[in-house]
Design a protein around this motif. Structure first.
Motif, short mmCIF file in Angstrom:
data_model
loop_
_atom_site.label_atom_id
_atom_site.label_comp_id
_atom_site.label_asym_id
_atom_site.label_seq_id
_atom_site.Cartn_x
_atom_site.Cartn_y
_atom_site.Cartn_z
N VAL A 368 39.81 53.40 30.99
CA VAL A 368 39.92 52.10 30.32
C VAL A 368 41.18 52.03 29.49
O VAL A 368 41.91 51.02 29.51
CB VAL A 368 38.67 51.83 29.47
CG1 VAL A 368 38.83 50.57 28.64
CG2 VAL A 368 37.43 51.72 30.35
N ALA A 465 39.80 48.76 34.66
CA ALA A 465 39.19 48.63 33.34
C ALA A 465 37.71 48.29 33.43
O ALA A 465 36.88 48.86 32.71
CB ALA A 465 39.93 47.57 32.53
N VAL A 529 37.59 44.80 27.06
CA VAL A 529 37.65 44.44 28.48
C VAL A 529 37.10 43.03 28.69
O VAL A 529 37.67 42.22 29.43
CB VAL A 529 36.89 45.47 29.33
CG1 VAL A 529 36.79 45.00 30.78
CG2 VAL A 529 37.58 46.83 29.27
#
Length: 559
Positions: A368, A465, A529
């Protein structure tokens, strides 16, 4: 292995002839691991009479053209036709015969046998046999050319010495990997998953050295969660040379350099196109007429190249800043990245770049962080240029640097159109053309490119992500939704179709799992995200005419 104690067999002397239909494939183990170089072998039980089993055929690989051999039984032996004797390869199988079978055999005489039988059994299908043999050869070729599998001896050693009642109790083994080249150990976890995984990684290096990679993944088809909380876990084992990406080759460096040069050209072309109010009519027709195919005389463009460079520098700066963000986030985690492969595009200057992971990611949090670092860096620089450009556009002192662009440009993005409307005002935006600074165009293109790369699909930055934050299953749902929106033109406007094709061709495959593909990433990463995906939708969502007319974004003609 089963035994043969429940059957009795007659003594049979078997001779096997060669045939070009089959190759020598397997050995037959007969009492004491004696191997015969034949494909088929028949053992005749005592219930089968000699009259009913007079003839059979066996094939093995040879170049002999004689495909058939006739065997006729006489005086307790099977004799081969003299025409095929010289070309046959012989093998003998003798089995024990009980005493009572001799009495039955003595009562039978040779005149009870039929005079002759056809040398070719009616159920032989040479073409089907050749196909089956070819299919087997194909499977073996795939095994030879495929990735190297885990050594069974190492599997036994790892199972005995690595796993145990204090770490992970193995109950089952399954194939692991894209082609089943690894081993997946299923069982029961005996501790905190992160502590157990760290301990197993250390012990694995002590047992087999730097030979394998150990993955902690969610147990497939698990019926219930782990009693300690979270999903049930399993451990996958793959060879390092199979699981780790290969190094960047010389040809990849050459291709990357060529693509970067083409991206420079497309960025300069974008800078020239932004001066559309100053260009000669032939050049304007080339940029605005969809039916124009032949490019104009290049000499007409030379006077505008210098003034196009600032916009080209801005577009290239966003691309380089984006990639720098990836590398700065990967360096502390000791994750290697490939050289970026820039994708030229005349509408935005570039579609971004393809950057591959050249080492296995340790965990989903790292995935991420690296995935978001590039888009956040590129978006920060792009938004700065966009904001400064809007401020300069309303400054009378910078009037000499402004360029005229169609007001419909601002209808391509709901978020950017609203920001422009709030900065420039209704009077400036509600017109056929708008005077803006080139930095607005550079920032606009940079933000649009960043938004496209943050779409949650495949191995784009957004796809990586989402996969790291919510798992591979969530990425499938996000990906299908993204493809649907792009296909219908809901997001992306006129660039939705080319971008969708680009993703399908180059970026559709999700990222491979991390070493620790189970531990959650935390709330703030999931929030980041989610917010990023929401801003991506607002950036790529066009402004429909009714809303544009109501907000004063562009001059909408209604009839």
């Amino acid at each position: 292995m089963g035994t043969l104690t429940s059957f009795s067999f007659n003594a049979v002397n078997l001779r096997f002839t060669s045939s070009s239909i089959f190759r020598q494939r397997v050995g037959v183990q007969v009492f004491g691991s004696r191997k015969l170089s034949t494909k088929l072998c028949y053992l005749i039980p005592k219930e089968v009479s000699r009259e009913k089993f007079l003839k059979f055929r066996c094939f093995c690989g040879t170049n002999n053209s004689n495909n058939d051999a006739d065997y006729t039984q006489n005086d307790g032996e099977i004799k081969e036709d003299s025409s095929n004797t010289a070309s046959s390869t012989e093998s003998t199988v003798t089995t024990a015969s009980p005493p009572e079978d001799k009495v039955v055999q003595e009562k039978r005489t040779s005149n009870e046998l039929p005079p002759s039988l056809s040398s070719r059994p009616p159920n032989i299908a040479p073409l089907g046999s050749v196909y089956n043999d070819f299919q087997i050869d194909s499977f073996k070729l795939m095994e030879l050319l495929g990735p190297e599998k885990v050594d069974p001896a190492d599997v036994k050693l790892i199972k005995d010495k690595l796993f145990g009642y204090s770490t992970f109790w193995v109950t089952k083994e399954e194939p692991f990997g894209d082609l089943g080249e690894g081993i997946l150990f299923l069982g029961n976890l005996r501790g905190k998953r992160e502590d157990v995984f760290a301990k197993l990684q250390t012990q694995l290096a002590e047992i087999v050295g730097d030979k394998y990679n150990l993955f902690m993944v969610e147990e497939p088809d698990s019926e219930a969660p782990d009693p300690r909380g979270g999903p049930r876990v399993s451990f996958g084992l793959l060879r390092k040379e199979v699981s780790e990406p290969g190094p960047t080759t010389l040809w990849q460096y050459v291709i990357a350099i060529l693509l970067f040069l083409l991206t420079i050209g497309s960025s300069v072309e974008l800078g020239i196109a932004s001066q559309i109010n100053r260009l000669p009519p032939e050049v304007v027709k080339y940029f605005t007429d969809p039916n124009a195919v032949d490019p104009p005389d290049m000499e007409l463009l030379y006077p505008f190249v210098e003034s196009a460079l600032p916009l080209a520098y801005g577009v290239l700066g966003v691309l380089l800043f984006h990639e720098l963000g990836h590398f700065l986030a990967a360096f502390p985690k000791k994750v290697k990245l490939s050289i970026p492969f820039f994708i030229p595009n005349i509408t935005l200057g570039s579609f971004g770049a393809i950057t591959q992971f050249k080492s296995i990611l340790p965990d989903r949090s790292t995935q991420v962080d690296i995935s978001l670092a590039g888009p956040f860096a590129g978006a920060a620089l792009s938004f700065s240029m966009f904001s400064v450009g809007l401020l300069l556009s309303s400054n009378p002192d910078a009037a000499g640097d402004l360029v005229q662009v169609p007001s419909m440009l601002f209808q391509g993005s709901l978020l950017l159109g609203l920001i422009s409307r709030a900065t420039l005002g209704y009077a400036a935006m509600h017109a056929a053309t708008v005077s803006i600074h080139p930095l607005v165009i550079a920032g606009w293109c940079g933000l649009t490119t960043t938004a496209f790369n943050m779409l949650p699909v495949g191995c784009l930055d957004g796809g990586r992500a989402v996969q790291g934050a919510y798992g591979k299953g969530a990425l499938v749902g996000f990906g299908l939704t993204t493809y649907t929106l792009l296909g219908l033109g809901v997001i992306g406007g006129p660039l939705s179709l080319p971008w969708g094709l680009y993703v399908l061709i180059c970026q559709r495959t999700p990222e491979k799992p991390c070493l620790n593909d189970v531990t959650e990433v935390g709330t703030w990463r999931k929030t980041a995200v989610t917010v990023a995906v929401f801003l991506v939708v607002l950036t790529l969502l066009p402004v429909w005419d009714e809303l544009a007319e109501e907000l004063g974004i562009g001059l909408v003609s209604t009839f």
